[in-house]
Design a protein around this motif. Structure first.
Motif, short mmCIF file in Angstrom:
data_model
loop_
_atom_site.label_atom_id
_atom_site.label_comp_id
_atom_site.label_asym_id
_atom_site.label_seq_id
_atom_site.Cartn_x
_atom_site.Cartn_y
_atom_site.Cartn_z
N GLY A 19 0.82 -1.21 0.00
CA GLY A 19 0.00 0.00 0.00
C GLY A 19 0.85 1.26 0.00
O GLY A 19 0.31 2.37 0.05
N ARG A 20 2.16 1.09 -0.09
CA ARG A 20 3.06 2.22 -0.04
C ARG A 20 3.80 2.37 -1.37
O ARG A 20 4.08 1.39 -2.04
CB ARG A 20 4.09 2.02 1.08
CG ARG A 20 3.50 2.15 2.46
CD ARG A 20 4.38 1.51 3.49
NE ARG A 20 4.14 0.07 3.56
CZ ARG A 20 4.80 -0.74 4.36
NH1 ARG A 20 5.75 -0.27 5.12
NH2 ARG A 20 4.51 -2.03 4.38
N ASN A 21 4.11 3.60 -1.71
CA ASN A 21 4.93 3.84 -2.90
C ASN A 21 6.39 3.63 -2.54
O ASN A 21 7.13 4.57 -2.25
CB ASN A 21 4.72 5.28 -3.40
CG ASN A 21 3.80 5.33 -4.59
OD1 ASN A 21 3.86 4.46 -5.47
ND2 ASN A 21 2.93 6.31 -4.63
N LEU A 22 6.79 2.37 -2.58
CA LEU A 22 8.12 2.00 -2.12
C LEU A 22 9.20 2.60 -3.00
O LEU A 22 9.08 2.61 -4.22
CB LEU A 22 8.26 0.47 -2.12
CG LEU A 22 7.22 -0.29 -1.27
CD1 LEU A 22 7.40 -1.79 -1.47
CD2 LEU A 22 7.37 0.08 0.20
N VAL A 23 10.25 3.08 -2.35
CA VAL A 23 11.41 3.49 -3.13
C VAL A 23 12.10 2.24 -3.62
O VAL A 23 11.92 1.15 -3.08
CB VAL A 23 12.38 4.36 -2.29
CG1 VAL A 23 11.69 5.64 -1.87
CG2 VAL A 23 12.89 3.59 -1.08
N GLU A 24 12.92 2.40 -4.64
CA GLU A 24 13.50 1.22 -5.29
C GLU A 24 14.25 0.34 -4.30
O GLU A 24 14.18 -0.88 -4.38
CB GLU A 24 14.43 1.64 -6.42
CG GLU A 24 15.03 0.43 -7.15
CD GLU A 24 15.66 0.80 -8.48
OE1 GLU A 24 15.43 1.93 -8.96
OE2 GLU A 24 16.37 -0.05 -9.04
N GLY A 25 14.90 0.93 -3.34
CA GLY A 25 15.67 0.13 -2.40
C GLY A 25 14.83 -0.76 -1.52
O GLY A 25 15.34 -1.71 -0.91
N ARG A 26 13.53 -0.48 -1.43
CA ARG A 26 12.64 -1.27 -0.58
C ARG A 26 11.80 -2.26 -1.37
O ARG A 26 11.15 -3.12 -0.79
CB ARG A 26 11.71 -0.36 0.22
CG ARG A 26 12.40 0.65 1.12
CD ARG A 26 13.34 0.00 2.12
NE ARG A 26 12.70 -1.02 2.93
CZ ARG A 26 13.34 -1.77 3.82
NH1 ARG A 26 14.65 -1.62 4.00
NH2 ARG A 26 12.69 -2.68 4.53
N ILE A 27 11.83 -2.17 -2.68
CA ILE A 27 11.01 -3.04 -3.53
C ILE A 27 11.30 -4.52 -3.25
O ILE A 27 10.43 -5.37 -3.33
CB ILE A 27 11.28 -2.74 -5.02
CG1 ILE A 27 10.74 -1.36 -5.39
CG2 ILE A 27 10.70 -3.82 -5.92
CD1 ILE A 27 9.26 -1.29 -5.49
N TYR A 28 12.54 -4.81 -2.88
CA TYR A 28 13.00 -6.19 -2.77
C TYR A 28 12.76 -6.81 -1.40
O TYR A 28 13.07 -7.98 -1.19
CB TYR A 28 14.49 -6.25 -3.09
CG TYR A 28 14.86 -5.52 -4.37
CD1 TYR A 28 15.38 -4.23 -4.34
CD2 TYR A 28 14.64 -6.12 -5.60
CE1 TYR A 28 15.69 -3.56 -5.51
CE2 TYR A 28 14.95 -5.45 -6.77
CZ TYR A 28 15.48 -4.18 -6.71
OH TYR A 28 15.78 -3.51 -7.87
N HIS A 29 12.19 -6.02 -0.49
CA HIS A 29 12.05 -6.48 0.90
C HIS A 29 10.62 -6.92 1.17
O HIS A 29 9.69 -6.12 1.10
CB HIS A 29 12.42 -5.35 1.86
CG HIS A 29 13.86 -4.95 1.77
ND1 HIS A 29 14.82 -5.42 2.64
CD2 HIS A 29 14.51 -4.15 0.90
CE1 HIS A 29 15.99 -4.90 2.32
NE2 HIS A 29 15.83 -4.13 1.27
N ASP A 30 10.44 -8.17 1.53
CA ASP A 30 9.09 -8.67 1.74
C ASP A 30 8.40 -7.99 2.92
O ASP A 30 7.17 -7.93 2.97
CB ASP A 30 9.08 -10.19 1.90
CG ASP A 30 9.93 -10.70 3.04
OD1 ASP A 30 9.99 -11.94 3.22
OD2 ASP A 30 10.54 -9.90 3.77
N SER A 31 9.17 -7.44 3.84
CA SER A 31 8.57 -6.78 5.01
C SER A 31 7.82 -5.51 4.64
O SER A 31 7.05 -4.99 5.44
CB SER A 31 9.65 -6.47 6.04
OG SER A 31 10.65 -5.63 5.48
N ASP A 32 8.03 -4.99 3.44
CA ASP A 32 7.36 -3.77 3.02
C ASP A 32 6.07 -4.02 2.24
O ASP A 32 5.46 -3.08 1.73
CB ASP A 32 8.30 -2.91 2.17
CG ASP A 32 9.34 -2.23 3.04
OD1 ASP A 32 10.52 -2.62 2.95
OD2 ASP A 32 8.98 -1.33 3.81
#
Length: 129
Positions: free
Chosen positions: A102-115
């Motif tokens: 539900g968040r506009n993840l920055v590229e560095g967070r795209i890969y993290h399942d916790s986000d």
């Protein structure tokens, strides 16, 4: 708790293709979904990023291990995504999970399942040699 629905897993031979599908319940406001993606968990390993798409602009990311073989198809106006898996390898054997954030993840967070906020139950993909 919103549960996503996956389908399309199964048995395949190396070199074959499979398509996985994922959708959210029809009554959910799709504007809640900013990033939609796939993760997988192989036996004895941690869950790993596979691919994701940003709904606002259709930009996609892929894990190096699937680049050129897998394609994430996104219904950017709706609530569904698909993962076209070609040239399957035995190392693609895993439980595949779709996940929406539900968040506009920055590229560095795209890969993290916790986000990622919403998950499917997982679908098994088994590739034999």
């Amino acid at each position: 708790q919103v549960r996503l629905t996956e389908s399309g897993g199964g048995l395949a031979q190396a070199g074959d293709s499979l398509r996985l599908s994922c959708s959210a319940p029809a009554h959910i406001d799709t504007s809640n979904f900013k990033v939609m993606g796939w993760f997988r968990q192989a036996p004895g390993k941690e869950r790993a990023f596979v691919a994701a798409i940003r709904r606002s602009n259709g930009y996609r990311w892929y894990a190096d291990s699937v680049k050129g073989r897998f394609t994430l198809v996104g219904d950017t106006l709706g609530n569904a995504i698909w993962l076209d898996m070609n040239s399957l390898k035995t190392e693609d054997t895993a439980v595949y999970y779709c996940a929406f954030s539900g968040r506009n993840l920055v590229e560095g967070r795209i890969y993290h399942d916790s986000d990622y906020d919403y998950w499917g139950q997982g679908t098994q993909v088994t590739v034999s040699s």
